[in-house]
Design a protein around this motif. Structure first.
Motif, PDB file in Angstrom:
ATOM      1  N   ALA A   1      -9.740   7.362 -14.740  1.00 20.85           N
ATOM      2  CA  ALA A   1      -9.060   7.429 -13.137  1.00 20.85           C
ATOM      3  C   ALA A   1     -10.623   7.285 -12.788  1.00 20.85           C
ATOM      4  CB  ALA A   1      -8.347   8.724 -12.921  1.00 20.85           C
ATOM      5  N   ALA A   2     -10.754   7.295 -11.619  1.00 15.77           N
ATOM      6  CA  ALA A   2     -11.852   6.881 -10.691  1.00 15.77           C
ATOM      7  C   ALA A   2     -11.438   7.562  -8.979  1.00 15.77           C
ATOM      8  CB  ALA A   2     -12.676   5.585 -10.182  1.00 15.77           C
ATOM      9  N   CYS A   3     -11.848   8.859  -8.474  1.00 12.66           N
ATOM     10  CA  CYS A   3     -11.099   9.920  -7.708  1.00 12.66           C
ATOM     11  C   CYS A   3     -12.067  10.062  -6.720  1.00 12.66           C
ATOM     12  CB  CYS A   3     -10.569  10.664  -8.138  1.00 12.66           C
ATOM     13  SG  CYS A   3      -9.629  11.182  -9.066  1.00 12.66           S
ATOM     14  N   TRP A   4     -11.797   9.389  -5.259  1.00 17.62           N
ATOM     15  CA  TRP A   4     -12.245   9.520  -3.771  1.00 17.62           C
ATOM     16  C   TRP A   4     -12.002  10.948  -3.593  1.00 17.62           C
ATOM     17  CZ3 TRP A   4     -17.009   8.713  -2.007  1.00 17.62           C
ATOM     18  CH2 TRP A   4     -17.202   8.509  -0.116  1.00 17.62           C
ATOM     19  N   ASP A   5     -13.416  12.497  -3.813  1.00 18.79           N
ATOM     20  CA  ASP A   5     -13.194  13.451  -3.069  1.00 18.79           C
ATOM     21  C   ASP A   5     -13.332  13.727  -1.845  1.00 18.79           C
ATOM     22  OD1 ASP A   5     -16.077  13.414  -3.082  1.00 18.79           O
ATOM     23  OD2 ASP A   5     -16.048  15.602  -4.539  1.00 18.79           O
ATOM     24  N   GLY A   6     -14.077  12.340  -0.969  1.00 13.76           N
ATOM     25  CA  GLY A   6     -14.519  12.694   0.570  1.00 13.76           C
ATOM     26  C   GLY A   6     -16.215  12.488   0.298  1.00 13.76           C
ATOM     27  N   VAL A   7     -16.129  12.533  -0.132  1.00 10.59           N
ATOM     28  CA  VAL A   7     -18.315  12.889  -0.457  1.00 10.59           C
ATOM     29  C   VAL A   7     -18.642  12.132  -0.917  1.00 10.59           C
ATOM     30  CG1 VAL A   7     -20.137  14.306  -1.029  1.00 10.59           C
ATOM     31  CG2 VAL A   7     -18.279  15.777  -0.121  1.00 10.59           C
ATOM     32  N   GLY A   8     -17.581  12.087  -2.357  1.00 14.99           N
ATOM     33  CA  GLY A   8     -18.563  11.149  -3.472  1.00 14.99           C
ATOM     34  C   GLY A   8     -17.457  10.224  -4.427  1.00 14.99           C
ATOM     35  N   VAL A   9     -17.321   9.366  -5.999  1.00 16.45           N
ATOM     36  CA  VAL A   9     -16.131   9.028  -6.778  1.00 16.45           C
ATOM     37  C   VAL A   9     -16.815  10.068  -8.103  1.00 16.45           C
ATOM     38  CG1 VAL A   9     -15.458   7.608  -8.024  1.00 16.45           C
ATOM     39  CG2 VAL A   9     -15.884   7.037  -5.517  1.00 16.45           C
ATOM     40  N   SER A  10     -15.764  10.793  -8.784  1.00 14.79           N
ATOM     41  CA  SER A  10     -15.982  10.975  -9.528  1.00 14.79           C
ATOM     42  C   SER A  10     -14.938  10.314 -10.603  1.00 14.79           C
ATOM     43  CB  SER A  10     -15.012  13.026 -10.347  1.00 14.79           C
ATOM     44  OG  SER A  10     -13.573  12.343  -9.046  1.00 14.79           O
ATOM     45  N   GLU A  11     -14.724  10.093 -12.133  1.00 15.84           N
ATOM     46  CA  GLU A  11     -14.377   9.597 -12.968  1.00 15.84           C
ATOM     47  C   GLU A  11     -13.434  10.514 -14.103  1.00 15.84           C
ATOM     48  OE1 GLU A  11     -16.480   6.750 -14.730  1.00 15.84           O
ATOM     49  OE2 GLU A  11     -16.425   5.355 -13.080  1.00 15.84           O
ATOM     50  N   HIS A  12     -12.212  10.768 -14.319  1.00 17.37           N
ATOM     51  CA  HIS A  12     -11.676  11.425 -14.960  1.00 17.37           C
ATOM     52  C   HIS A  12     -11.817  10.230 -16.081  1.00 17.37           C
ATOM     53  CE1 HIS A  12     -11.511  14.725 -12.103  1.00 17.37           C
ATOM     54  NE2 HIS A  12     -11.650  13.635 -11.234  1.00 17.37           N
ATOM     55  N   GLU A  13     -10.907  10.828 -17.544  1.00 17.34           N
ATOM     56  CA  GLU A  13     -10.670   9.839 -18.939  1.00 17.34           C
ATOM     57  C   GLU A  13      -9.764  10.704 -18.885  1.00 17.34           C
ATOM     58  OE1 GLU A  13     -13.226   8.060 -22.018  1.00 17.34           O
ATOM     59  OE2 GLU A  13     -11.823   9.487 -23.305  1.00 17.34           O
ATOM     60  N   LEU A  14      -8.410   9.862 -19.193  1.00 18.08           N
ATOM     61  CA  LEU A  14      -7.312  10.646 -19.176  1.00 18.08           C
ATOM     62  C   LEU A  14      -6.449  10.343 -20.568  1.00 18.08           C
ATOM     63  CD1 LEU A  14      -6.257  10.865 -15.524  1.00 18.08           C
ATOM     64  CD2 LEU A  14      -6.786  12.899 -17.233  1.00 18.08           C
ATOM     65  N   SER A  15      -5.997  10.420 -21.488  1.00 21.09           N
ATOM     66  CA  SER A  15      -5.051  10.047 -22.766  1.00 21.09           C
ATOM     67  C   SER A  15      -4.027  10.775 -22.960  1.00 21.09           C
ATOM     68  CB  SER A  15      -5.624  10.666 -23.803  1.00 21.09           C
ATOM     69  OG  SER A  15      -5.895  12.522 -24.286  1.00 21.09           O
TER      70      SER A  15
END
Length: 108
Positions: free
Chosen positions: A4-18
């Motif tokens: 999952a790629a997430c925008w927090d208003g500053v940048g994009v972070s990625e989270h691997e989910l299982s």
């Protein structure tokens, strides 16, 4: 797993989910395969009627992530219990019925 790629208003972070991150069991993709729209609709209705299995698990994980994106949960995995409660209480099935009625009325 999925990313999952997430925008927090500053940048994009990625989270691997299982599935394990959600307290769910990894299942074969074949358990989710349907042949047509009618079978897909029947699968959705069976999940909302409380049937357990791979389809319910994917609904719980996706709903949990949606609750996180909406700001209702602090983490992507925190909404599983809320989603399960919505299914088990009948609230999710009632909401689907409502939208079916509304969309049918708009068309006809």
């Amino acid at each position: 797993p999925t990313v999952a790629a997430c925008w927090d208003g500053v940048g994009v972070s990625e989270h691997e989910l299982s599935p394990a991150d959600f307290g769910l069991t990894q299942r074969p993709l074949a358990e989710l395969t349907v042949s047509d729209a009618d079978e897909s609709a029947a699968r959705v209705r069976s999940v909302l009627a409380g049937e357990r299995g791979a389809a319910r698990d994917i609904v719980l994980a996706n709903a949990s992530c949606a609750l996180w994106v909406a700001g209702i949960c602090r983490e992507p995995v925190d909404g599983v219990d809320c989603a399960a409660n919505a299914i088990d209480s009948g609230a999710a099935a009632e909401r689907l019925s409502h939208w079916v009625r509304v969309s049918s009325a708009a068309v006809g």
